[in-house]
Design a protein around this motif. Sequence first.
Motif, mmCIF file in Angstrom:
data_model
loop_
_atom_site.group_PDB
_atom_site.id
_atom_site.type_symbol
_atom_site.label_atom_id
_atom_site.label_comp_id
_atom_site.label_asym_id
_atom_site.label_seq_id
_atom_site.Cartn_x
_atom_site.Cartn_y
_atom_site.Cartn_z
ATOM 1 N N TYR A 48 -10.611 -8.380 19.842
ATOM 2 C CA TYR A 48 -10.237 -9.067 18.607
ATOM 3 C C TYR A 48 -10.053 -8.019 17.516
ATOM 4 C CZ TYR A 48 -11.759 -13.435 20.774
ATOM 5 O OH TYR A 48 -11.898 -14.523 21.597
ATOM 6 N N GLU A 102 -13.671 -8.371 23.706
ATOM 7 C CA GLU A 102 -13.990 -9.761 24.050
ATOM 8 C C GLU A 102 -15.294 -9.872 24.841
ATOM 9 O OE1 GLU A 102 -10.761 -11.345 26.311
ATOM 10 O OE2 GLU A 102 -10.795 -9.748 27.811
ATOM 11 N N LEU A 105 -18.916 -10.416 23.232
ATOM 12 C CA LEU A 105 -19.378 -11.743 22.835
ATOM 13 C C LEU A 105 -20.159 -12.455 23.935
ATOM 14 C CD1 LEU A 105 -16.119 -13.079 21.125
ATOM 15 C CD2 LEU A 105 -18.004 -11.844 20.058
ATOM 16 N N HIS A 108 -23.499 -14.854 24.016
ATOM 17 C CA HIS A 108 -23.814 -15.123 22.608
ATOM 18 C C HIS A 108 -23.076 -16.389 22.182
ATOM 19 C CE1 HIS A 108 -23.945 -14.613 18.218
ATOM 20 N NE2 HIS A 108 -24.992 -13.841 18.426
ATOM 21 N N LEU A 110 -21.355 -17.091 19.733
ATOM 22 C CA LEU A 110 -20.045 -16.834 19.140
ATOM 23 C C LEU A 110 -18.940 -16.792 20.191
ATOM 24 C CD1 LEU A 110 -18.557 -16.296 16.480
ATOM 25 C CD2 LEU A 110 -19.029 -13.845 16.794
ATOM 26 N N ALA A 111 -19.304 -16.555 21.442
ATOM 27 C CA ALA A 111 -18.303 -16.533 22.523
ATOM 28 C C ALA A 111 -17.556 -17.851 22.605
ATOM 29 C CB ALA A 111 -18.983 -16.222 23.858
ATOM 30 N N ILE A 114 -15.908 -18.798 18.578
ATOM 31 C CA ILE A 114 -14.771 -18.037 18.051
ATOM 32 C C ILE A 114 -13.451 -18.775 18.242
ATOM 33 C CG2 ILE A 114 -14.199 -16.677 20.120
ATOM 34 C CD1 ILE A 114 -14.100 -14.238 18.037
ATOM 35 N N GLN A 157 -26.504 -5.757 19.426
ATOM 36 C CA GLN A 157 -25.486 -6.789 19.664
ATOM 37 C C GLN A 157 -25.707 -8.009 18.771
ATOM 38 O OE1 GLN A 157 -25.508 -8.771 23.487
ATOM 39 N NE2 GLN A 157 -23.326 -9.274 23.352
ATOM 40 N N LEU A 161 -23.100 -9.134 15.867
ATOM 41 C CA LEU A 161 -22.415 -10.418 16.026
ATOM 42 C C LEU A 161 -22.785 -11.394 14.916
ATOM 43 C CD1 LEU A 161 -22.442 -10.921 19.895
ATOM 44 C CD2 LEU A 161 -20.493 -10.403 18.417
ATOM 45 N N ASP A 165 -19.949 -13.067 12.712
ATOM 46 C CA ASP A 165 -19.967 -14.516 12.489
ATOM 47 C C ASP A 165 -19.902 -14.817 10.993
ATOM 48 O OD1 ASP A 165 -20.066 -17.179 13.153
ATOM 49 O OD2 ASP A 165 -22.214 -17.228 13.503
#
Length: 300
Positions: A48, A102, A105, A108, A110-111, A114, A157, A161, A165
């Motif tokens: 990303y 990618e 993530l 987590h 957020l995976a 997103i 991590q 993240l 976020d």
Amino acid sequence: MNTIASVSAFHRLLSLPEPKHPMVSVINLSESIFLEDEIWKGFVNKFYCVALKRDAKGKIRYGQGHYDYDKGVLSFTAPNQVQYLDFHNMECGAGYLLVFHEDFLLKHPLAQRIFDFGFFSYAVNEALHLSEQEENYLIEILDRIDKECHHIDRHTQDIILSQIDLLLNYSSRFYERQFITRKNNSHALLTKFERFVNEYYNNENTTEKGLLSVSLIAEAMNLSPNYLSDFLKIHTGRNTKEHIYERLINKAKEKLSATELSVSEIAYELGFEHPQSFSTLFKKRTQMAPLEFREKIRNN
């Protein structure tokens, strides 16, 4: 198709040293120089990218559209989208690129979340314009991410993240503000949307054209599907698909109450290949089967 598989590979293409973290990097654009490479003629990447830039120039073909790199201050690209970069007319300008792989993530929340951020697939002219205060908010977050990349441990991590976020949530707020402050344009866009949907269902060739889709409307309006749905959600409380269903059911009600067409004939006229699919949707939206609705209307 060429692939930029890692953050390290992207660094090399920008004439930068190895990143401090193998999967995340905050790149200073003023220190970057695009290497002349065949890869820019067509590539996908695995990360990303959030670009916060000033005085940048150039065009990127991204997915199904063109991304004017010099339009707006904040822009987004997602992994696995085909991109073409106009290398010879590209200037980095000043600002920052946040890139994160990618796979970073994985495991987590957020995976999954997103995918809720529709701006990763926005049309080109919808890069975000920021106030100075808004820009400073994001720069502060980018600075924290950059510092965290310098000392990697078991907490890194989650910390990074959580900052990504936060950045994406701020971006959502700023995008909504951009939508809301464009009242005149918004009214024209809503009118154009309603006219297109109405004309589609009033056209006698609907049977041949099939069901109206989100992508068909978005293409006709020169917008990305995600942008259109976000726009409608903010201004009407319903996304594109919900609007389509509402107009579809209203048209079905007209035909059920004012014609002698069978349910199958109505289904085909509305673009359904299978009448059962129409009946299922109608019952789901009205809590009545089509023939129940017809009977109720005629008995009133």
